[in-house]
Scaffold this active site. Structure first.
Site, PDB file in Angstrom:
ATOM      1  N   SER A 184       0.827  -1.206   0.000  1.00  0.00           N
ATOM      2  CA  SER A 184       0.000   0.000   0.000  1.00  0.00           C
ATOM      3  C   SER A 184       0.858   1.252   0.000  1.00  0.00           C
ATOM      4  CB  SER A 184      -0.951   0.000   1.188  1.00  0.00           C
ATOM      5  OG  SER A 184      -0.253  -0.310   2.357  1.00  0.00           O
ATOM      6  N   HIS A 222      -2.834  -3.002  -6.291  1.00  0.00           N
ATOM      7  CA  HIS A 222      -3.250  -2.713  -4.920  1.00  0.00           C
ATOM      8  C   HIS A 222      -4.759  -2.889  -4.753  1.00  0.00           C
ATOM      9  CE1 HIS A 222      -3.657   0.254  -1.394  1.00  0.00           C
ATOM     10  NE2 HIS A 222      -3.358  -0.953  -0.945  1.00  0.00           N
ATOM     11  N   GLU A 274      -5.823  -0.499  -7.729  1.00  0.00           N
ATOM     12  CA  GLU A 274      -4.859   0.463  -8.266  1.00  0.00           C
ATOM     13  C   GLU A 274      -3.778  -0.320  -9.003  1.00  0.00           C
ATOM     14  OE1 GLU A 274      -4.863   4.224  -5.184  1.00  0.00           O
ATOM     15  OE2 GLU A 274      -3.902   2.393  -4.499  1.00  0.00           O
ATOM     16  N   ASN A 322      -4.530   5.964  -0.725  1.00  0.00           N
ATOM     17  CA  ASN A 322      -3.963   6.240   0.596  1.00  0.00           C
ATOM     18  C   ASN A 322      -3.408   7.648   0.730  1.00  0.00           C
ATOM     19  OD1 ASN A 322      -4.603   3.960   2.092  1.00  0.00           O
ATOM     20  ND2 ASN A 322      -2.982   2.776   1.122  1.00  0.00           N
TER      21      ASN A 322
END
Ligand code: CAA
Length: 286
Positions: A119, A140, A152, A190
């Site tokens: 991540s 991801h 992702e 994130n």
């Protein structure tokens, strides 16, 4: 070339979810853990999720059996020798990841694509442990993997366009929506989500509102599926703390600095659902 055989390394929360999702879409899956004990624990979690799906009427027992028949659990990386794609979801530790990839690079054929589910760690640093920099990307997934629709796809400065196209098609074949991100800490989600979660902890820490009211405010006021403190408990405070530290190290901006309360909760082992206690108590529900 088409991806048919998938290898997943790591049978934790993310790895087991990724394996389940791939098998549910018809892929032949091998999933590895470092010990039989961790493998059994991860497979139990996976079976539990599927059983819950049957209880909810989301799938039949026949579908569950078919999914499980396509997943082969193992403790040997040698079982990855015929895989077209490897998705790695092991501990977020660069040294461990580089060691694993160097080993897989020797075991897997040249066509195998390597994809990390990290991540926040830099993908190219992992890729550099192999001789296949052009066939190395980030993939991801989001927690809970079988339910969250986003993937992702992370392109490093060396990933080939062909591999990115294959990865996008693969994500779509899982019923997910791929988005393309660059190999910078936090990618898209994130980078935006973590400062928000940290701010929610700051609001709570500063006594501006109760935990319940913070969560209710964001659910009812913004239409988020769960409030930030409930989400922190789901993701794990340790995981978010770890990502925040990486973001802070890279960008040196206060918005990425973990609040003192979060650090102390992590030190106390109050990690959220997985430890039974975070911002809320889960021991009774267990
Ligand atoms: N099998 C099959 N389907 C299941 C299931 C199971 N075991 N469990 C739940 N479902 C289905 C439900 O039946 C329901 O389907 P319908 O919408 O068709 O009715 C749907 O999934 C939602 O389940 P629930 O109604 O029980 O729960 P919910 O509405 O509260 O949704 C949630 C749960 C999807 C987790 C939702 O709360 C949510 O989206 N939360 C936010 C999660 C999030 O933000 N995750 C990202 C975290 S960040 C991350 O992962 C990245 C990182 O790097 C840290």
């Amino acid at each position: 070339m088409a991806i048919r055989k998938v290898g997943v390394v790591g049978c934790g929360l993310m790895g087991s979810g990724i394996a389940q999702t791939c098998a549910a879409s018809g892929y032949d899956v091998v999933i590895a853990e470092v010990s039989q004990e961790l493998l059994d624990k991860g497979m139990d979690r996976l079976r539990g999720f599927l059983a819950d799906g049957v209880k909810r009427g989301k799938m039949t027992q026949e579908q569950v059996d078919a999914i499980l028949s396509r997943i082969k659990p193992t403790v040997s990386l040698k079982d990855f020798a015929d895989r077209d794609l490897i998705v790695e979801a092991i501990i977020e530790n660069m040294a461990e990841k580089r060691k694993l990839y160097a080993e897989l690079d020797k075991i897997c054929p040249p066509h195998t694509i390597f994809a990390s589910n990290t991540s926040s760690l830099t993908i190219i640093e992992m890729a550099a442990a192999t001789k296949r920099l052009d066939r190395f990307i980030g993939l991801h997934f989001f927690n809970p993997v079988p339910l969250m629709k986003l993937v992702e796809v992370v392109k490093t400065i060396c990933s080939s366009d062909e591999v990115i196209q294959e990865a996008r098609a693969f994500a779509e074949s899982l019923g997910k929506k791929p988005v393309l991100a660059k190999d910078t800490p936090g990618f898209i989600v994130n980078l935006l989500l973590v400062p928000y979660l940290l701010d929610a902890v700051r609001v709570y820490e500063n006594g501006l509102a109760s935990r319940e009211d913070i969560d209710t405010a964001m659910v009812l006021g913004c239409g988020y599926p769960m409030g930030p403190l409930t989400l922190l408990d789901l993701v794990g405070l340790d995981t978010t703390y770890y990502i925040a530290n990486i973001l802070f190290e890279e960008f040196k901006e206060p918005k990425y600095a973990a609040p003192p309360l979060m650090k102390r909760m992590v030190l106390a082992g109050q990690l959220g659902r997985k430890s039974g206690k975070g911002f809320y108590d889960y021991t009774e529900k267990k």
